[in-house]
Design an enzyme around this catalytic site. Structure first.
Site, PDB file in Angstrom:
ATOM      1  N   ASP A 156       0.882  -1.170   0.000  1.00 48.01           N
ATOM      2  CA  ASP A 156       0.000   0.000   0.000  1.00 48.01           C
ATOM      3  C   ASP A 156       0.923   1.224   0.000  1.00 48.01           C
ATOM      4  OD1 ASP A 156      -1.590   2.153   0.607  1.00 48.01           O
ATOM      5  OD2 ASP A 156      -2.822   1.059   2.044  1.00 48.01           O
TER       6      ASP A 156
ATOM      7  N   ARG B 141       0.073   4.505   1.945  1.00 48.55           N
ATOM      8  CA  ARG B 141       0.375   4.383   3.364  1.00 48.55           C
ATOM      9  C   ARG B 141       1.877   4.443   3.619  1.00 48.55           C
ATOM     10  NH1 ARG B 141       1.573  -0.027   7.517  1.00 48.55           N
ATOM     11  NH2 ARG B 141       3.209  -0.561   6.039  1.00 48.55           N
TER      12      ARG B 141
ATOM     13  N   ASP C 204       6.797  -5.639  18.949  1.00 47.10           N
ATOM     14  CA  ASP C 204       5.627  -6.284  18.340  1.00 47.10           C
ATOM     15  C   ASP C 204       5.371  -7.599  19.053  1.00 47.10           C
ATOM     16  OD1 ASP C 204       3.681  -7.488  16.464  1.00 47.10           O
ATOM     17  OD2 ASP C 204       4.252  -5.806  15.200  1.00 47.10           O
TER      18      ASP C 204
ATOM     19  N   SER D 177       3.460  -9.929  17.697  1.00 46.70           N
ATOM     20  CA  SER D 177       3.219 -10.983  16.721  1.00 46.70           C
ATOM     21  C   SER D 177       4.536 -11.657  16.309  1.00 46.70           C
ATOM     22  CB  SER D 177       2.520 -10.358  15.519  1.00 46.70           C
ATOM     23  OG  SER D 177       2.786 -11.099  14.391  1.00 46.70           O
TER      24      SER D 177
ATOM     25  N   GLU E  79       1.971  -3.325  26.308  1.00 51.05           N
ATOM     26  CA  GLU E  79       1.412  -3.177  27.654  1.00 51.05           C
ATOM     27  C   GLU E  79       2.083  -4.125  28.649  1.00 51.05           C
ATOM     28  OE1 GLU E  79      -0.332  -3.693  24.906  1.00 51.05           O
ATOM     29  OE2 GLU E  79      -1.889  -2.165  24.726  1.00 51.05           O
TER      30      GLU E  79
ATOM     31  N   GLU F  43       1.924   2.552  13.081  1.00 53.63           N
ATOM     32  CA  GLU F  43       0.865   2.484  12.075  1.00 53.63           C
ATOM     33  C   GLU F  43      -0.199   1.615  12.702  1.00 53.63           C
ATOM     34  OE1 GLU F  43      -1.664   1.502  10.307  1.00 53.63           O
ATOM     35  OE2 GLU F  43      -0.648   0.360   8.732  1.00 53.63           O
TER      36      GLU F  43
ATOM     37  N   GLU G 286     -10.022  -2.249  15.542  1.00 55.20           N
ATOM     38  CA  GLU G 286      -8.779  -2.870  16.034  1.00 55.20           C
ATOM     39  C   GLU G 286      -8.349  -2.267  17.352  1.00 55.20           C
ATOM     40  OE1 GLU G 286      -4.995  -3.430  13.922  1.00 55.20           O
ATOM     41  OE2 GLU G 286      -6.188  -3.483  12.091  1.00 55.20           O
TER      42      GLU G 286
END
Ligand code: SAH
Length: 531
Positions: free
Chosen positions: A236, A239, A285, A287, A314, A329, A338
């Site tokens: 994208d 973005r 991250d 993930s 967190e 982002e 989200e």
């Protein structure tokens, strides 16, 4: 770390190399070399023990370690329960995911095994070498010591057959995984339906994503674990180039600064920041994609500058007390879907130094009226007569689901109206749920069939070169497309008239990552969900 990336530096792998001298040395030498190199890399991949944090150099070593240190013989478990390939894979994933103790494997009662569920086909560790092992071979080879293995060189074609069998297993596991994911998706839809119709007063109330536990948020983060979603985001250009242009053309903002990248994904924003002159970038991250980011950062020789940390922002502690800049982002469909902005605000309140900045800093959410009778008929009137049957009751399910799609700009029938502006440096969590009055000035006399929502993003604060992009229907499309709220029935609209309305955006308390959007138009209320 560097040793793992250099398979040729691993002496033990060489010891385990089969003797090739019996074969036809001249034939297909290159292919052989490639094959052995592949074997070597496979063998040298470290294996994490099933019961402790030890890294072992091979699968047989891991089995030996489990027997010696944890007093459990996996080979005995495989034999006792007659585990086939699937059973074995499920057992490994079961042990890894439940972190069960070695003793629980020994004392399993008769009857169904605890890893019966197809869910355990899903790898817990990425590229887990234990999952690539063949249980039959493990049993056959269990008598052999390490020395014994190195003396039993196997011919090339046997190894090739094994590789093919392993491929086959991987393929069928993938198919089973795809089926399981599909089932999971259906279950999710079912659960969402229940949530929508449930009495919220009786259930536990999760207010924000910050209050979610890691396991409750697992599906969210695993959706970011696959490369496809990152490929879509990177491709994208609207973005990604906006972030890039903002950082490269405002390098004075980044020079010698400490930057935090919340949700770094592949690390692209961190690398832009590093190239723009940041002194240090901390990239976080939760993930699994972060493991790729680690390789990517190293491949670009930026490991001195960028520190990657796996975890929820967190839940982790940063290695610095304060940062000068936060980049992220975080934007979802209709901006707030989200709820990742919650996490950015958490990081801002905890780590941003006085005078520091969050980028992007400004965001607008806008609405406009749509007149697209054809689409309305396709979506809504369609249910009145489906192959001669009346399915009109389906409209009650179809209308309240907001649709993410690209809107043809020719179908816009009003000027847009901004319903909310968010300043990421100031906004507080409670303001992310809001009610706003709006007025849409009609530009065409026709029927209004839907309301479209989208957002614009600004990199503005302290920037000598300001950058912005829009996700609206009038400009180049982005992967966010637009969000369409279809009306239950078309309403006549006059050019020049002002359509007055009220919109409420709130989180679904049972799933704070999804949103409810309620419109109050023409004296009627309609709530849409976005999931
Ligand atoms: N910055 C990357 C990826 C953006 S997608 C890029 O621009 O291409 C958002 C990423 O944020 C996902 O990889 C997701 O796993 C991560 N993320 C979301 N919430 C997070 C949180 N609370 N803590 C850590 N990572 C988070």
């Amino acid at each position: 770390m560097a040793a793992n990336t250099d398979p040729h530096g691993n002496g033990t792998a060489e010891e385990q190399m089969p003797d090739l001298s019996d074969g036809d040395e001249d034939e297909d030498e290159d292919a052989d070399e490639e094959q052995w190199q592949w074997e070597e890399e496979e063998e040298s991949q470290p294996v994490t023990c099933l019961f402790c944090d030890r890294l072992l150099s091979s699968v047989p070593d891991t089995l030996q370690h489990c027997t010696a240190e944890h007093r459990v013989s996996l080979v005995d478990v495989i034999r006792k329960h007659g585990l086939d390939d699937y059973g074995y894979i499920k057992m490994i994933n079961f042990i890894r995911s439940t972190k069960c103790s070695p003793s629980c494997l020994g004392g399993l009662p008769e009857g169904p095994l605890p890893w019966e569920s197809e869910d355990f086909l899903r790898p817990v560790l990425q590229d887990d070498p234990l999952l690539q092992a063949d249980p039959e071979e493990l049993c056959e080879g269990s008598c052999s010591s390490r020395a014994c293995q190195s003396s039993t060189a196997e011919p090339y074609d046997v190894l090739q057959r094994r590789a093919q069998a392993a491929d086959e297993r991987a393929r069928s596991s993938e198919e089973a995984l795809a089926r399981a994911m599909d089932d999971l998706h259906k279950l999710k839809l079912l659960a969402q339906g229940l949530v929508l119709n449930a009495d919220t007063s009786k259930s536990r109330n999760l207010g924000t994503v910050g209050e979610l536990r890691e396991d409750e948020d697992e599906a969210y983060f695993s959706s970011y674990g696959h490369y496809g979603i990152h490929e879509e985001m990177l491709k994208d250009k609207v973005r990604t180039e906006s972030y890039r242009d903002f950082m490269y053309s405002n390098s004075e903002v980044f020079k010698d600064k400490v930057v935090l990248d919340v949700g770094c994904g592949t690390g692209i924003l961190s690398m832009f920041a590093a190239r723009a002159g940041a002194k240090r970038v901390i990239a976080v991250d939760q993930s699994e994609i972060i493991y790729q980011a680690m390789d990517i950062v190293r491949s670009n020789q930026l490991e001195e500058k960028i520190t990657l940390i796996k975890g929820r922002i967190e839940d982790i502690k940063l290695p610095v007390e304060k940062v000068d800049i936060i980049i992220s982002e975080w934007m979802g469909y209709f901006l707030l879907f989200e709820s990742m902005l919650d996490s950015v605000l958490y990081a801002r309140d905890l780590y941003l130094a006085d005078g520091g900045s969050v980028y992007p800093d400004l965001c607008n959410i806008s609405l406009a009226a749509v007149g697209d009778t054809q689409k309305h008929q396709d979506r809504v009137a369609f249910w009145d007569d489906v192959y001669g049957f009346n399915m009109a009751c389906m409209k009650k399910a179809v209308v309240p689901e907001a649709v993410v799609e690209v809107v043809n700009p020719d179908t816009l029938i009003s000027e847009p109206a901004v319903i909310q502006t968010i300043d990421c440096n100031r906004v507080c969590l409670s303001e992310l749920e809001f009610t706003a009055d709006f007025s849409l000035k009609m530009t065409k006399t026709t029927e209004c069939t839907a309301i479209v929502g989208y957002f614009d993003i600004f990199f503005d604060k302290d920037c000598s070169n300001k950058v912005m992009f829009s996700t609206g229907p009038q400009v180049t499309k982005t992967h966010w497309k637009q969000t369409v709220f279809i009306l239950d029935r078309p309403v006549p609209a006059q050019a020049g008239e002002e359509l007055q309305g009220k919109v409420t955006v709130r989180k679904n308390k049972k799933d704070p990552r999804s949103l409810f959007v309620t419109f109050d138009l023409w004296g009627r209320k309609q709530t849409y969900s976005l999931q």
